[in-house]
Design a protein around this motif. Structure first.
Motif, PDB file in Angstrom:
ATOM      1  N   ASP A   1     -34.845  66.785  79.036  1.00 36.24           N
ATOM      2  CA  ASP A   1     -34.701  67.803  77.985  1.00 36.24           C
ATOM      3  C   ASP A   1     -33.531  67.462  77.066  1.00 36.24           C
ATOM      4  O   ASP A   1     -33.645  67.550  75.844  1.00 36.24           O
ATOM      5  CB  ASP A   1     -34.488  69.190  78.598  1.00 36.24           C
ATOM      6  CG  ASP A   1     -35.767  69.830  79.082  1.00 36.24           C
ATOM      7  OD1 ASP A   1     -36.857  69.515  78.555  1.00 36.24           O
ATOM      8  OD2 ASP A   1     -35.675  70.683  80.000  1.00 36.24           O
TER       9      ASP A   1
ATOM     10  N   PRO B   1     -40.398  66.153  81.148  1.00 35.35           N
ATOM     11  CA  PRO B   1     -40.184  67.291  82.054  1.00 35.35           C
ATOM     12  C   PRO B   1     -41.478  67.789  82.702  1.00 35.35           C
ATOM     13  O   PRO B   1     -41.490  68.111  83.893  1.00 35.35           O
ATOM     14  CB  PRO B   1     -39.548  68.355  81.153  1.00 35.35           C
ATOM     15  CG  PRO B   1     -38.815  67.561  80.125  1.00 35.35           C
ATOM     16  CD  PRO B   1     -39.734  66.382  79.856  1.00 35.35           C
ATOM     17  N   GLN B   2     -42.563  67.852  81.957  1.00 34.90           N
ATOM     18  CA  GLN B   2     -43.839  68.275  82.542  1.00 34.90           C
ATOM     19  C   GLN B   2     -44.263  67.315  83.641  1.00 34.90           C
ATOM     20  O   GLN B   2     -44.652  67.734  84.737  1.00 34.90           O
ATOM     21  CB  GLN B   2     -44.923  68.362  81.475  1.00 34.90           C
ATOM     22  CG  GLN B   2     -46.289  68.731  82.064  1.00 34.90           C
ATOM     23  CD  GLN B   2     -47.400  68.751  81.029  1.00 34.90           C
ATOM     24  OE1 GLN B   2     -47.154  68.733  79.832  1.00 34.90           O
ATOM     25  NE2 GLN B   2     -48.634  68.778  81.507  1.00 34.90           N
TER      26      GLN B   2
ATOM     27  N   ARG C   1     -35.586  66.365  85.015  1.00 35.22           N
ATOM     28  CA  ARG C   1     -36.176  67.228  83.979  1.00 35.22           C
ATOM     29  C   ARG C   1     -35.105  67.700  83.006  1.00 35.22           C
ATOM     30  O   ARG C   1     -35.300  67.670  81.788  1.00 35.22           O
ATOM     31  CB  ARG C   1     -36.894  68.422  84.603  1.00 35.22           C
ATOM     32  CG  ARG C   1     -38.232  68.086  85.200  1.00 35.22           C
ATOM     33  CD  ARG C   1     -39.093  69.308  85.493  1.00 35.22           C
ATOM     34  NE  ARG C   1     -38.416  70.379  86.187  1.00 35.22           N
ATOM     35  CZ  ARG C   1     -38.285  70.476  87.503  1.00 35.22           C
ATOM     36  NH1 ARG C   1     -38.790  69.520  88.283  1.00 35.22           N
ATOM     37  NH2 ARG C   1     -37.683  71.495  88.049  1.00 35.22           N
ATOM     38  N   ALA C   2     -33.975  68.134  83.541  1.00 37.34           N
ATOM     39  CA  ALA C   2     -32.885  68.598  82.676  1.00 37.34           C
ATOM     40  C   ALA C   2     -32.370  67.458  81.797  1.00 37.34           C
ATOM     41  O   ALA C   2     -32.108  67.646  80.601  1.00 37.34           O
ATOM     42  CB  ALA C   2     -31.756  69.185  83.519  1.00 37.34           C
TER      43      ALA C   2
END
Length: 124
Positions: free
Chosen positions: A101, A52-53, A97-98
């Motif tokens: 996660d 995600p970063q 990103r989601a």
């Protein structure tokens, strides 16, 4: 093996590492026990947790490049509209990103189910 010096080279190295893991973990060929799988899941959880970063930083970089006039869209649906292309790219990076996660959470949950697992004498 040389140390990667660019983001692209680093990504290529990471992709190749996953490819190698795919080969090393094939059922019937892999020489691993449940404790190694536990450790592997821990490493993969960290890998997924860092995505995600990275994806957020890529979105910021695309936006910055577009904002400073360093991107042109020569063809395609966003022809001549780098702002629209950046917005769509940003949407997909946010989606990634989601998903990353969720992947990290799923890998951690899988690893935790093996916390008390140990190889049997028969598998040694």
């Amino acid at each position: 093996m040389t140390t990667p010096t660019t983001p692209r080279e680093t990504a290529e190295t990471a992709a190749e590492a996953i490819r190698a893991l795919n080969h090393h973990t094939r059922p019937g060929i892999a020489q691993v026990d449940v404790t190694e799988i536990y450790d592997l899941l821990a490493e993969l959880t960290m890998l997924a947790g860092r995505l995600p970063q990275l994806l957020g930083q890529l979105e910021e970089l695309v936006d910055d490049l577009v904002e400073h006039g360093h991107v042109a869209i020569a063809e395609g649906d966003q022809h001549g509209d780098p702002v629209a292309a950046a917005a769509i790219c940003g949407h997909w990076l946010a989606t990634g990103r989601a998903a990353a996660d969720q992947l990290a959470h799923a890998l951690e949950a899988a690893q935790q189910t093996l916390t008390w697992a140990a190889p049997t004498r028969a598998s040694s």
